[in-house]
Scaffold this active site. Structure first.
Site, PDB file in Angstrom:
ATOM      1  N   LYS A 101     -25.037 -28.649 -11.007  1.00  0.00           N
ATOM      2  CA  LYS A 101     -24.120 -29.602 -10.386  1.00  0.00           C
ATOM      3  C   LYS A 101     -24.526 -31.054 -10.645  1.00  0.00           C
ATOM      4  CE  LYS A 101     -22.257 -25.905  -8.925  1.00  0.00           C
ATOM      5  NZ  LYS A 101     -21.203 -25.298  -9.768  1.00  0.00           N
ATOM      6  N   GLU A 112     -24.131 -36.242  -2.360  1.00  0.00           N
ATOM      7  CA  GLU A 112     -23.015 -37.069  -2.804  1.00  0.00           C
ATOM      8  C   GLU A 112     -22.177 -37.444  -1.592  1.00  0.00           C
ATOM      9  OE1 GLU A 112     -21.003 -34.569  -5.575  1.00  0.00           O
ATOM     10  OE2 GLU A 112     -19.895 -33.464  -4.053  1.00  0.00           O
ATOM     11  N   ASN A 153     -16.962 -24.823   3.871  1.00  0.00           N
ATOM     12  CA  ASN A 153     -16.830 -24.905   2.413  1.00  0.00           C
ATOM     13  C   ASN A 153     -16.580 -23.549   1.756  1.00  0.00           C
ATOM     14  OD1 ASN A 153     -17.475 -27.814   2.249  1.00  0.00           O
ATOM     15  ND2 ASN A 153     -19.494 -27.127   2.934  1.00  0.00           N
ATOM     16  N   GLU A 155     -12.890 -28.001 -10.707  1.00  0.00           N
ATOM     17  CA  GLU A 155     -12.456 -28.282  -9.345  1.00  0.00           C
ATOM     18  C   GLU A 155     -12.434 -29.784  -9.091  1.00  0.00           C
ATOM     19  OE1 GLU A 155     -14.804 -26.092  -6.586  1.00  0.00           O
ATOM     20  OE2 GLU A 155     -14.105 -24.151  -7.311  1.00  0.00           O
ATOM     21  N   GLU A 158     -16.766 -30.057  -9.439  1.00  0.00           N
ATOM     22  CA  GLU A 158     -17.679 -29.206 -10.186  1.00  0.00           C
ATOM     23  C   GLU A 158     -16.874 -28.341 -11.146  1.00  0.00           C
ATOM     24  OE1 GLU A 158     -19.644 -26.908  -7.208  1.00  0.00           O
ATOM     25  OE2 GLU A 158     -17.943 -25.570  -6.896  1.00  0.00           O
ATOM     26  N   ASN A 192     -16.844 -24.353 -12.444  1.00  0.00           N
ATOM     27  CA  ASN A 192     -17.358 -23.001 -12.290  1.00  0.00           C
ATOM     28  C   ASN A 192     -17.251 -22.276 -13.620  1.00  0.00           C
ATOM     29  OD1 ASN A 192     -18.023 -22.987  -9.447  1.00  0.00           O
ATOM     30  ND2 ASN A 192     -15.826 -23.123  -9.082  1.00  0.00           N
ATOM     31  N   PHE A 208     -16.680 -16.751  13.865  1.00  0.00           N
ATOM     32  CA  PHE A 208     -16.706 -16.254  12.485  1.00  0.00           C
ATOM     33  C   PHE A 208     -18.055 -15.640  12.120  1.00  0.00           C
ATOM     34  CE2 PHE A 208     -13.340 -19.372  12.564  1.00  0.00           C
ATOM     35  CZ  PHE A 208     -12.333 -18.774  11.823  1.00  0.00           C
TER      36      PHE A 208
END
Length: 873
Positions: free
Chosen positions: A221, A305, A366, A406, A420, A422, A496
């Site tokens: 990344k 970031e 995320n 993305e 990023e 993938n 969750f």
């Protein structure tokens, strides 16, 4: 000649579709789920373009398409589809000479993965006559991907670090089975450059993915941001170096500006990512982020970031490749346009296909939950600019195979930033396949075999007369709208938290769902389920909690795709796991007006569920429908099972029956939520057509304000029209037409008290049907006492107790960290809900804990002192 060429293109696509859906040895892959085949007399004559438009989005879907063999000859197969999309193309080429299909691209394909993605790859490989090898851990020995592969190899114990992440074990499996191709799927080793390099170094073994150089460039990344900036791609402001300590992380965060995102350099899939709003959160998050980076990616590097608030997460799917050649075409000297990669002189010019964007903004921590394509946010100009930047990035790193770039897009769609890339097949790739008809796995196979991108895929984009400038911002044509929901073994009612245990009931929805019917016109959605589980299988703590991917496709518009997904959720039966799943949460998101408008920034869940998810809240009309349906199901159950009438005595029978307009009606009371829940009086006529319903329970002040005084509301009777009820006590699903709308209702098993549960609109409601006299007597019953657990810390999930942050005798304050429990490779901090003194640490570090198991308890003496002090004050 031109017309014949166009027909040939369509025929090749049709033939490949039939090949793609060739049945494997598994009975699971042979099911057509009731879709009927059109006879030649039923076919419609139309142009190839019209055929393509009807077929797009259905051609390459996996479980939703039903193509079954009707002959041992692979060229004589029936295509089972509600619209038989390719039959016209086949009939239009009857006079053409049918050439035999090309030989298989590989002799044996090993899938270095597990679960649903392994099954997805096996499906395409078998359709292309490629034998497959499944690898598995000891705990996965009976998994579906093992059962459906041609052969299988055990590579280690349950822990992913000792099995699916064990590079030596996977490479040994490749050599021992003689596989000449490896597909990494997603996750695990899919973005590990060293793994790709080791495969590349093997003799005559192909890696179905990009080169190790490209994986290193884009999979990291930190480095990917630098390369993207050099390629002219918009990037997010941040720090491109590697953080060495929490103190350095705090300093960098202050320079970048809060809020910041701390991310694993080798990460992806929402793992190893944490948002920090202040310095203390950076200090607390640093060790957790680093631990997750090691657990998931075996790479402890993390960076920071700037966190862009309220953006949309939008990504571009791409497929890049070039054909292998041994000589230069037409005597032209071959030049190498790809200086980074070795041996590219053997290949023709790189070709890049970009697909319609996917919107993946509905996320929690995320981790994507809902994905759809296309996005309602992007303008044609922004989309074209994004495509151009994607192609520039692909050429810069000489990327081949399937991949995804993305972006974060401003809420108004005015600007975008590179997030990023993938370097693998994405979890959400089915939505792209559904709207374009392209099989991405087949594309990866052909590219890895040196055949380049399949010609029929290129023909969708590359047209005669298009200039290079026109092609640069062009996407693969699409039709309709597709939405995917990730179904997780997570309980949204418990924050969750992961659920583990066996699947006691598991039934997937059908491949075609009727969503509306007006006259002779019926609107249907195609449903695709990519899953890797079955009844009786145990969901464990060792792997990702993903159960399946549920995809709805509408050839018309987004609203119908939403309606199809909602009904598919109602038809999706998942019971067991020792906890819940997130189907009810998906249903509630689909019900939100803002989601239906397409207003879906990445903070959607935080904005709509600031205090967590408390279940689907039904409207007054929906509660009345549920009570009526509960009453009818209860009566149907009693009738079929020959239970005695719902009365106490002969006199009560008379009280329960009323004469209205010369028609006899039976009156029952339905309690939603059990004996002490909200009660409704339901009057059922013999014809079951119109049912009267009236609330008997007290109303809240808000309800009184909206509807009127409580006394008036109690007197108010509503009418619910029931045109159809199809249910047997042995069934799990009841089909009901209520108020002119088809509904699917899940019906649970009745217990010895007469209580049974139904699921409707995403809400699970306990139903108790009583006579009016029973209801009057129930008012004298006391509600069960609630167990006091304020002195205990209970594990909210099954997992492993990693560490304690306190010891016996320590004084703690509310919100202080007590311990860490790891579940599904995610570390969760458990904090104190009160101030007090730690009395006893019961849980053992390193041991497994069950949900609601006691980890520690507070000192009762300290509580007694507090109560005494309060009394003295």
């Amino acid at each position: 000649t031109k017309k014949k060429r166009e027909n040939n293109k369509m025929f090749r696509l049709a033939r490949q579709t039939a090949c793609f859906n060739r049945s494997s040895s598994s009975r699971r892959f042979q099911q057509t789920k009731g879709i009927q085949c059109m006879s030649p007399k039923q076919t419609r004559s139309s142009s190839c373009d019209d055929i393509w438009k009807r077929s797009i989005g259905r051609a390459m879907s996996s479980s939703s398409i039903g193509v079954t063999p009707t002959s041992t000859n692979s060229h004589h197969r029936q295509i089972h589809s509600s619209s038989s999309p390719f039959r016209d193309a086949i009939l239009s080429t009857e006079e053409e000479i049918i050439k035999p299909p090309p030989p298989p691209a590989f002799q044996k394909l090993l899938i270095a993965n597990r679960g649903e993605i392994a099954l997805r790859i096996i499906r395409t490989a078998h359709a292309l006559s490629i034998p497959t090898v499944a690898i598995h851990s000891t705990i996965d020995s009976n998994s579906l991907h093992v059962q459906h592969a041609t052969e299988s190899v055990c590579i280690g114990p349950p822990s992913s670090s000792e099995s699916y992440l064990n590079m030596d074990a996977v490479c040994d499996a490749i050599l021992s089975t003689g596989a000449d191709a490896v597909h990494p799927g997603y996750g695990f080793l899919s973005e590990n450059a060293e793994f790709a390099r080791r495969i590349q170094e093997m003799s005559n073994v192909a890696f179905l993915g990009p080169s190790p150089t490209a994986i290193t460039a884009m999979g990291d990344k930190i480095q990917s941001k630098r390369i993207a900036r050099e390629a002219g791609v918009n990037v997010i402001p941040g720090f491109d170096g590697v953080l060495q300590s929490p103190q350095e992380a705090v300093q960098v965060a202050k320079e970048v500006g809060f809020p910041v995102m701390m991310k694993a350099a080798g990460g992806g899939g929402g793992k190893g990512m944490r948002i920090c709003y202040d310095e203390q959160e950076v200090i607390d998050t640093y060790p957790l982020c680093k631990a997750e980076a090691i657990n998931f990616f075996k790479d402890e590097r993390i960076f920071i970031e700037r966190y862009i608030e309220n953006p949309h997460h939008i990504e571009i799917q791409l497929l890049a490749g070039s054909k292998k050649r041994s000589t230069s075409p037409k005597g032209i000297p071959v030049t190498n346009p790809f200086p980074i990669m070795d041996g590219m002189k053997e290949y023709e010019e790189l070709q890049i296909l970009c697909f319609p964007e996917r919107e993946c903004s509905i996320q929690r921590r995320n981790q994507k939950i809902l994905e759809e394509s296309p996005s309602v946010l992007l303008s044609p100009e922004i989309r074209a600019e994004m495509i151009k930047q994607v192609k520039s990035l692909v050429r810069t790193v000489n990327y081949t195979s399937a991949g995804t770039v993305e972006f974060l897009v401003e809420d108004d769609g005015s600007d975008f930033y590179f997030l990023e890339m993938n370097t693998r097949l994405q979890v959400e790739h089915p939505v792209t396949e559904m709207i374009t008809g392209v099989d991405l796995v087949r594309g990866m196979i052909d590219v890895a075999a040196g055949r380049g991108i399949p010609q029929e895929y290129l023909d969708l984009v590359y047209k005669d007369g298009d200039s290079e400038e026109d092609l640069e911002g062009k996407v693969v044509p699409h039709c309709g709208h597709a939405i995917e929901a990730r179904i997780y073994a997570e309980d949204p009612l418990r924050g969750f938290l992961p659920s583990t245990g066996p699947l006691l009931q598991y039934e997937e929805p059908p491949s075609s769902i009727l969503i509306s019917s007006s006259g002779q016109k019926e609107e249907q959605c195609q449903i695709r389920v990519d899953s890797g589980v079955t009844v009786g299988q145990t969901i464990t703590q060792y792997y990702d909690p993903l159960i399946s991917k549920l995809i709805s496709y509408s050839p018309n518009d987004r609203s119908q795709a939403i309606a199809g997904l909602s009904k598919a959720c109602d038809l999706y039966v998942i019971e067991g796991l020792g906890g819940g799943n997130n189907v009810n949460f998906v249903q509630d998101v689909l019900r939100q007006p803002s989601f239906q408008r397409g207003d879906t920034p990445t903070n959607f869940i935080d904005m709509h569920y600031p205090d967590g998810f408390d279940g689907v809240i039904l409207t007054k009309e929906e509660l009345e429908e549920v009570s009526v349906i509960g009453a009818l199901l209860g009566e149907q159950r009693r009738h079929v099972l020959d239970y005695p009438p719902l009365t106490l005595a002969g006199e009560e029978m008379k009280k329960n029956c009323q004469e209205k307009d010369g028609k006899e009606e039976k009156v029952v009371v339905v309690c939603l939520g059990g004996m002490f829940g909200k009660a409704y009086e339901v009057s059922i006529g013999k014809d079951l057509k119109t049912v009267a319903v009236k609330s008997l329970s007290p109303f809240s002040s808000k309800e009184e304000e909206n509807e009127g005084k409580e006394e008036d509301m109690k007197k108010k009777t509503s009418k619910v029209t029931v045109d159809q009820l199809s249910f047997h006590p042995n069934d799990t699903i009841a089909e009901v037409m209520v108020n002119g709308v088809n509904r699917a209702v899940q019906v649970g098993v009745e217990d010895n008290t007469g209580l049974f549960a139904i699921k409707m609109y995403g809400a699970k409601v306990d139903i108790l049907v009583m006579s009016p006299a029973e209801y009057e007597l129930s008012k004298y019953m006391n509600e069960p006492a609630v167990v006091d657990t304020c002195n205990l810390l209970l594990s909210p999930m099954p997992g492993t107790l990693i560490s304690y942050a306190v010891k016996e005798g320590d004084h703690v304050v509310e919100g202080q960290e007590l311990c860490i429990v790891e579940a599904m490779k995610m570390q969760n901090i458990l904090r104190s809900a009160r101030s007090g003194v730690i009395g006893k640490c019961i849980g053992v570090v390193g041991s497994s804990v069950h949900a609601d198991e006691i980890i520690l308890e507070f000192s009762s003496e300290e509580q007694g002192e507090e109560e005494e002090n309060k009394l003295q004050q």
